[in-house]
Design an enzyme around this catalytic site. Structure first.
Site, short mmCIF file in Angstrom:
data_model
loop_
_atom_site.label_atom_id
_atom_site.label_comp_id
_atom_site.label_asym_id
_atom_site.label_seq_id
_atom_site.Cartn_x
_atom_site.Cartn_y
_atom_site.Cartn_z
N ASP A 51 0.84 -1.20 0.00
CA ASP A 51 0.00 0.00 0.00
C ASP A 51 0.88 1.25 0.00
O ASP A 51 0.64 2.20 -0.75
CB ASP A 51 -0.88 0.07 1.26
CG ASP A 51 -1.90 -1.05 1.38
OD1 ASP A 51 -3.07 -0.81 1.08
OD2 ASP A 51 -1.51 -2.16 1.77
N GLU A 74 -5.44 7.13 -0.25
CA GLU A 74 -6.00 6.51 0.95
C GLU A 74 -5.03 6.57 2.12
O GLU A 74 -5.41 6.84 3.26
CB GLU A 74 -6.35 5.04 0.69
CG GLU A 74 -6.78 4.35 1.97
CD GLU A 74 -7.23 2.91 1.79
OE1 GLU A 74 -7.77 2.37 2.77
OE2 GLU A 74 -7.04 2.33 0.72
N ASP A 117 -6.62 4.71 -4.59
CA ASP A 117 -6.51 3.62 -3.63
C ASP A 117 -5.39 2.72 -4.16
O ASP A 117 -5.58 2.01 -5.15
CB ASP A 117 -7.82 2.83 -3.51
CG ASP A 117 -7.76 1.85 -2.35
OD1 ASP A 117 -6.64 1.50 -1.92
OD2 ASP A 117 -8.83 1.42 -1.86
N LEU A 119 -4.05 0.06 -3.10
CA LEU A 119 -4.26 -1.38 -2.98
C LEU A 119 -5.64 -1.58 -2.36
O LEU A 119 -5.80 -1.51 -1.15
CB LEU A 119 -3.16 -2.02 -2.13
CG LEU A 119 -2.90 -3.52 -2.31
CD1 LEU A 119 -1.64 -3.94 -1.57
CD2 LEU A 119 -4.07 -4.37 -1.83
N THR A 122 -6.89 -4.84 0.74
CA THR A 122 -5.66 -5.15 1.48
C THR A 122 -5.82 -6.41 2.33
O THR A 122 -4.92 -7.26 2.39
CB THR A 122 -5.24 -3.95 2.38
OG1 THR A 122 -5.07 -2.80 1.55
CG2 THR A 122 -3.95 -4.24 3.11
N THR A 195 -20.15 -7.27 0.55
CA THR A 195 -18.92 -7.31 1.33
C THR A 195 -18.63 -8.71 1.88
O THR A 195 -19.54 -9.47 2.21
CB THR A 195 -19.00 -6.31 2.49
OG1 THR A 195 -17.75 -6.30 3.18
CG2 THR A 195 -20.11 -6.65 3.48
N HIS A 198 -17.11 -6.99 6.06
CA HIS A 198 -17.69 -5.85 6.81
C HIS A 198 -19.21 -5.98 6.92
O HIS A 198 -19.93 -5.01 6.76
CB HIS A 198 -17.34 -4.53 6.12
CG HIS A 198 -15.87 -4.27 6.01
ND1 HIS A 198 -15.11 -3.76 7.04
CD2 HIS A 198 -15.00 -4.48 4.99
CE1 HIS A 198 -13.85 -3.65 6.65
NE2 HIS A 198 -13.76 -4.08 5.42
N GLY A 220 -13.02 -5.95 -1.79
CA GLY A 220 -12.60 -4.94 -2.76
C GLY A 220 -13.73 -4.34 -3.55
O GLY A 220 -14.49 -5.05 -4.20
N ASP A 247 -12.31 4.44 -3.07
CA ASP A 247 -12.77 3.09 -3.45
C ASP A 247 -13.71 3.14 -4.66
O ASP A 247 -13.82 2.17 -5.40
CB ASP A 247 -13.55 2.43 -2.31
CG ASP A 247 -12.69 2.13 -1.10
OD1 ASP A 247 -11.63 1.53 -1.28
OD2 ASP A 247 -13.09 2.50 0.02
#
Length: 309
Positions: A51, A74, A117, A119, A122, A195, A198, A220, A247
């Site tokens: 990152d 980010e 962003d 990466l 992550t 997701t 999350h 992602g 994102d």
């Protein structure tokens, strides 16, 4: 084409080469085995050496060539000298050859905001779910996402040794999107992507309300938008704050370029001006087709829990 290419086309041509360089950095760090993982706000919010190096490479390379653009990345990194081996000076020739949409042809550097962003995905990167990982570079003008570049560093990695890794997708609304084959989910099927790490009751209730035939859970945001444009999913439904402007800026531009749509759960567009708050507080709803149907299915309880910006 008469004269030199428009600023937007030069910026996207540079972003393409820069995203490829960032993808190579992301692969190199993984192969070194030294990921240098740091927890930012918790176990689901990680930062790695990849990152950090990829963001340094992207921001330094673009700001060197376009000193007046605003770049928002980010990772909150200390200001330090970037080593020359991280700088990418190349530009994608095939992008420079294309005609700039008339509405963007006169834009100046200082009017553009680039959301990075370095990466995306992550957590998945650290867990070996490499097809979830993308590098995202989005360009905004007057709050709208007008160009996007997505690099998938590990595209083809399942093919094993000898496969050529990585690909880069890009798009500009009014011009088109390139680097992939546009496909749609058959009209009678609703496949929702959401997701992987999350989730909560509101997120799940909202997915269920879409009455999907199938639900895919992956990491992602960039990866989920690729699922929409390659016919693997009909809608990306994430009824929660968590996603940020870096994102969604690049993926939204590519999605718009093929006639799709990305909004919050209320159906309102997000803005990408330099001074906006970074969080997409009212969730993300993205579709290639039939956006109104999916907005109409969002439960009232979800709308009440997610206030529009």
């Amino acid at each position: 084409m008469s004269g030199s290419p428009a600023v937007v086309m030069r910026l996207v041509a540079s972003a393409y080469a820069v995203a490829e360089k960032a993808g190579a950095i992301v692969r190199k760090v993984l192969h070194s085995g030294e990921l240098g993982i740091v927890e930012k706000t918790g176990a689901n919010d990680l930062q790695t050496l990849a990152d950090r190096l990829a963001q340094q490479s992207i921001c330094a390379s673009l700001s060197r060539r376009f000193p007046k653009i605003t770049i928002i990345g980010e990772e909150d990194l200390p200001a330090e000298e970037v080593t020359e081996d991280l700088i990418e000076n190349g530009q994608a020739e095939e992008i420079l050859q294309k005609s700039c949409p008339a509405e963007y042809s006169g834009l100046k550097e200082e009017e553009l905001v680039v959301w990075v962003d370095p990466l995306d995905g992550t957590k998945e990167y650290t867990e070996g779910l490499l097809d979830n990982v993308t590098v995202l570079i989005g360009v905004a003008y007057e709050g709208r996402a007008i160009a996007g570049v997505i690099n998938q560093p590990f595209y083809n990695y399942q093919l094993g040794a000898g496969a050529t890794l990585g690909r880069t997708l890009w798009g500009i609304p009014g011009l088109g999107a390139f680097g992939f084959q546009l496909k749609e989910v058959p009209g009678d099927r609703r496949i929702v992507t959401t997701t992987r790490s999350h989730s909560n009751k509101v997120v799940t209730d909202c997915v269920d309300a879409m009455e999907p035939h199938e639900v895919i859970r992956v990491g992602g945001a960039g990866n989920k938008i690729i699922q929409l444009i390659e016919g693997k999913a009909s809608a990306y439904v994430f009824a929660s704050p968590g996603c940020k402007k870096w994102d969604t800026c690049a993926p939204e531009a590519i999605l718009h370029a093929v006639g799709g749509k990305l909004t919050d759960m209320h159906g309102n567009a997000y803005r990408y001006d330099a001074n906006v708050k970074h969080m997409n507080s009212a969730g993300v709803l993205a579709t290639l087709r039939n956006h109104k149907y999916y907005v109409s299915r969002v439960p009232q309880s979800v709308l009440q829990s997610l206030k529009s910006d």
